[in-house]
Design a protein around this motif. Structure first.
Motif, PDB file in Angstrom:
ATOM      1  N   GLY A   1      -6.129 -10.614   6.891  1.00 12.20           N
ATOM      2  CA  GLY A   1      -4.986  -9.796   7.228  1.00 12.20           C
ATOM      3  C   GLY A   1      -5.435  -8.530   7.928  1.00 12.20           C
ATOM      4  O   GLY A   1      -6.631  -8.263   8.070  1.00 12.20           O
ATOM      5  N   LYS A   2      -4.449  -7.713   8.337  1.00 22.30           N
ATOM      6  CA  LYS A   2      -4.753  -6.480   9.060  1.00 22.30           C
ATOM      7  C   LYS A   2      -4.926  -5.289   8.148  1.00 22.30           C
ATOM      8  O   LYS A   2      -5.330  -4.216   8.605  1.00 22.30           O
ATOM      9  CB  LYS A   2      -3.653  -6.204  10.087  1.00 22.30           C
ATOM     10  CG  LYS A   2      -3.603  -7.239  11.205  1.00 22.30           C
ATOM     11  CD  LYS A   2      -2.556  -6.888  12.250  1.00 22.30           C
ATOM     12  CE  LYS A   2      -2.578  -7.921  13.379  1.00 22.30           C
ATOM     13  NZ  LYS A   2      -1.580  -7.602  14.428  1.00 22.30           N
ATOM     14  N   GLY A   3      -4.622  -5.460   6.859  1.00 21.87           N
ATOM     15  CA  GLY A   3      -4.876  -4.407   5.900  1.00 21.87           C
ATOM     16  C   GLY A   3      -3.664  -3.579   5.533  1.00 21.87           C
ATOM     17  O   GLY A   3      -2.711  -3.459   6.300  1.00 21.87           O
ATOM     18  N   THR A   4      -3.721  -3.016   4.328  1.00 19.16           N
ATOM     19  CA  THR A   4      -2.693  -2.092   3.852  1.00 19.16           C
ATOM     20  C   THR A   4      -3.400  -0.932   3.169  1.00 19.16           C
ATOM     21  O   THR A   4      -4.357  -1.125   2.422  1.00 19.16           O
ATOM     22  CB  THR A   4      -1.707  -2.805   2.898  1.00 19.16           C
ATOM     23  OG1 THR A   4      -0.647  -1.914   2.554  1.00 19.16           O
ATOM     24  CG2 THR A   4      -2.380  -3.304   1.628  1.00 19.16           C
ATOM     25  N   LEU A   5      -2.954   0.288   3.445  1.00 20.65           N
ATOM     26  CA  LEU A   5      -3.644   1.494   2.995  1.00 20.65           C
ATOM     27  C   LEU A   5      -3.196   1.904   1.597  1.00 20.65           C
ATOM     28  O   LEU A   5      -2.006   2.064   1.336  1.00 20.65           O
ATOM     29  CB  LEU A   5      -3.401   2.642   3.967  1.00 20.65           C
ATOM     30  CG  LEU A   5      -4.000   3.996   3.592  1.00 20.65           C
ATOM     31  CD1 LEU A   5      -5.525   3.915   3.519  1.00 20.65           C
ATOM     32  CD2 LEU A   5      -3.568   5.065   4.597  1.00 20.65           C
ATOM     33  N   VAL A   6      -4.174   2.086   0.729  1.00 25.01           N
ATOM     34  CA  VAL A   6      -3.940   2.624  -0.611  1.00 25.01           C
ATOM     35  C   VAL A   6      -4.628   3.979  -0.700  1.00 25.01           C
ATOM     36  O   VAL A   6      -5.834   4.082  -0.471  1.00 25.01           O
ATOM     37  CB  VAL A   6      -4.489   1.678  -1.691  1.00 25.01           C
ATOM     38  CG1 VAL A   6      -4.403   2.329  -3.073  1.00 25.01           C
ATOM     39  CG2 VAL A   6      -3.747   0.350  -1.678  1.00 25.01           C
ATOM     40  N   THR A   7      -3.859   5.002  -1.025  1.00 22.28           N
ATOM     41  CA  THR A   7      -4.405   6.353  -1.172  1.00 22.28           C
ATOM     42  C   THR A   7      -4.125   6.831  -2.581  1.00 22.28           C
ATOM     43  O   THR A   7      -2.971   6.869  -3.011  1.00 22.28           O
ATOM     44  CB  THR A   7      -3.782   7.315  -0.165  1.00 22.28           C
ATOM     45  OG1 THR A   7      -3.980   6.823   1.162  1.00 22.28           O
ATOM     46  CG2 THR A   7      -4.409   8.699  -0.288  1.00 22.28           C
ATOM     47  N   VAL A   8      -5.185   7.178  -3.296  1.00 18.86           N
ATOM     48  CA  VAL A   8      -5.059   7.682  -4.661  1.00 18.86           C
ATOM     49  C   VAL A   8      -5.391   9.167  -4.631  1.00 18.86           C
ATOM     50  O   VAL A   8      -6.540   9.554  -4.412  1.00 18.86           O
ATOM     51  CB  VAL A   8      -5.980   6.934  -5.632  1.00 18.86           C
ATOM     52  CG1 VAL A   8      -5.732   7.416  -7.064  1.00 18.86           C
ATOM     53  CG2 VAL A   8      -5.768   5.432  -5.527  1.00 18.86           C
ATOM     54  N   SER A   9      -4.364   9.971  -4.839  1.00 16.54           N
ATOM     55  CA  SER A   9      -4.543  11.415  -4.727  1.00 16.54           C
ATOM     56  C   SER A   9      -3.435  12.134  -5.479  1.00 16.54           C
ATOM     57  O   SER A   9      -2.311  11.643  -5.571  1.00 16.54           O
ATOM     58  CB  SER A   9      -4.524  11.833  -3.251  1.00 16.54           C
ATOM     59  OG  SER A   9      -4.603  13.234  -3.131  1.00 16.54           O
ATOM     60  N   SER A  10      -3.775  13.304  -5.990  1.00 15.37           N
ATOM     61  CA  SER A  10      -2.767  14.123  -6.653  1.00 15.37           C
ATOM     62  C   SER A  10      -2.189  15.149  -5.689  1.00 15.37           C
ATOM     63  O   SER A  10      -1.304  15.925  -6.057  1.00 15.37           O
ATOM     64  CB  SER A  10      -3.371  14.813  -7.879  1.00 15.37           C
ATOM     65  OG  SER A  10      -4.526  15.543  -7.508  1.00 15.37           O
TER      66      SER A  10
ATOM     67  N   GLY B   1       0.818  -1.197   0.000  1.00 16.26           N
ATOM     68  CA  GLY B   1       0.000   0.000   0.000  1.00 16.26           C
ATOM     69  C   GLY B   1       0.859   1.258   0.000  1.00 16.26           C
ATOM     70  O   GLY B   1       1.944   1.281   0.571  1.00 16.26           O
ATOM     71  N   ASP B   2       0.341   2.303  -0.655  1.00 15.26           N
ATOM     72  CA  ASP B   2       1.144   3.535  -0.777  1.00 15.26           C
ATOM     73  C   ASP B   2       0.244   4.660  -1.249  1.00 15.26           C
ATOM     74  O   ASP B   2      -0.951   4.450  -1.539  1.00 15.26           O
ATOM     75  CB  ASP B   2       2.271   3.305  -1.769  1.00 15.26           C
ATOM     76  CG  ASP B   2       3.457   4.226  -1.545  1.00 15.26           C
ATOM     77  OD1 ASP B   2       4.526   3.951  -2.111  1.00 15.26           O
ATOM     78  OD2 ASP B   2       3.315   5.234  -0.803  1.00 15.26           O
ATOM     79  N   LEU B   3       0.817   5.843  -1.361  1.00 18.36           N
ATOM     80  CA  LEU B   3       0.170   6.998  -1.970  1.00 18.36           C
ATOM     81  C   LEU B   3       0.532   6.994  -3.453  1.00 18.36           C
ATOM     82  O   LEU B   3       1.714   6.929  -3.808  1.00 18.36           O
ATOM     83  CB  LEU B   3       0.643   8.279  -1.308  1.00 18.36           C
ATOM     84  CG  LEU B   3       0.242   9.594  -1.973  1.00 18.36           C
ATOM     85  CD1 LEU B   3      -1.274   9.771  -1.944  1.00 18.36           C
ATOM     86  CD2 LEU B   3       0.941  10.767  -1.291  1.00 18.36           C
ATOM     87  N   VAL B   4      -0.468   7.082  -4.319  1.00 16.50           N
ATOM     88  CA  VAL B   4      -0.235   7.056  -5.756  1.00 16.50           C
ATOM     89  C   VAL B   4      -1.159   8.064  -6.422  1.00 16.50           C
ATOM     90  O   VAL B   4      -2.266   8.331  -5.934  1.00 16.50           O
ATOM     91  CB  VAL B   4      -0.455   5.636  -6.315  1.00 16.50           C
ATOM     92  CG1 VAL B   4      -1.894   5.176  -6.106  1.00 16.50           C
ATOM     93  CG2 VAL B   4      -0.059   5.527  -7.766  1.00 16.50           C
ATOM     94  N   GLN B   5      -0.704   8.620  -7.534  1.00 19.08           N
ATOM     95  CA  GLN B   5      -1.514   9.587  -8.260  1.00 19.08           C
ATOM     96  C   GLN B   5      -2.593   8.888  -9.083  1.00 19.08           C
ATOM     97  O   GLN B   5      -2.417   7.721  -9.484  1.00 19.08           O
ATOM     98  CB  GLN B   5      -0.631  10.423  -9.181  1.00 19.08           C
ATOM     99  CG  GLN B   5       0.323  11.349  -8.446  1.00 19.08           C
ATOM    100  CD  GLN B   5       1.060  12.283  -9.391  1.00 19.08           C
ATOM    101  OE1 GLN B   5       1.082  12.065 -10.603  1.00 19.08           O
ATOM    102  NE2 GLN B   5       1.654  13.334  -8.841  1.00 19.08           N
TER     103      GLN B   5
END
Length: 120
Positions: A111-120, A9-13
């Motif tokens: 699982g405990k989850g992984t954060l995905v953030t889609v933002s510019s 999981g990560d921050l992605v545009q």
């Protein structure tokens, strides 16, 4: 007992890609279906995709043609390749696995989850 650990999981545009992984370990004889779910802020958890031990996969309409689920049965790992990401894909992503234990009993784990953030 079985542990599922997600990563990736990560921050992605918007329009970008990410690959999530989920590795299972512990008292495992075999793993039947493995899947991904997600929960956006303020919303209920929703199903994303499932893949059986033989390989056939199913997808939610909202991710079809953008996400691909796959698995490595040797590594007891499931992946989610996410392309053409949209802001509405922002969520905590959880994997689950239908596990047959050495005793031949079956349990579904999360699982405990992984954060995905889609933002510019």
């Amino acid at each position: 007992q079985v542990q599922l650990v997600e990563s990736g999981g990560d921050l992605v545009q918007p329009g970008g890609s990410l690959r999530l992984s989920c590795a299972a370990s512990g008292n495992i004889f075999s793993i039947n279906a493995m899947g991904w779910y997600r929960q956006a802020p303020g919303k209920e958890r929703e199903w994303v995709a499932t893949i059986t031990s033989g390989g056939p996969a199913n997808y939610a309409d909202s991710v079809k043609d953008r996400f691909i689920i796959s698995r490595d049965n040797i590594k007891n790992t499931v992946y989610l390749q996410m392309d053409s990401l949209k802001r509405e894909d922002t969520a905590v992503y959880y994997c689950n696995a239908d596990v047959t234990h050495i005793s031949r009993s079956r349990t579904t784990y999360w699982g405990k989850g992984t954060l995905v953030t889609v933002s510019s």
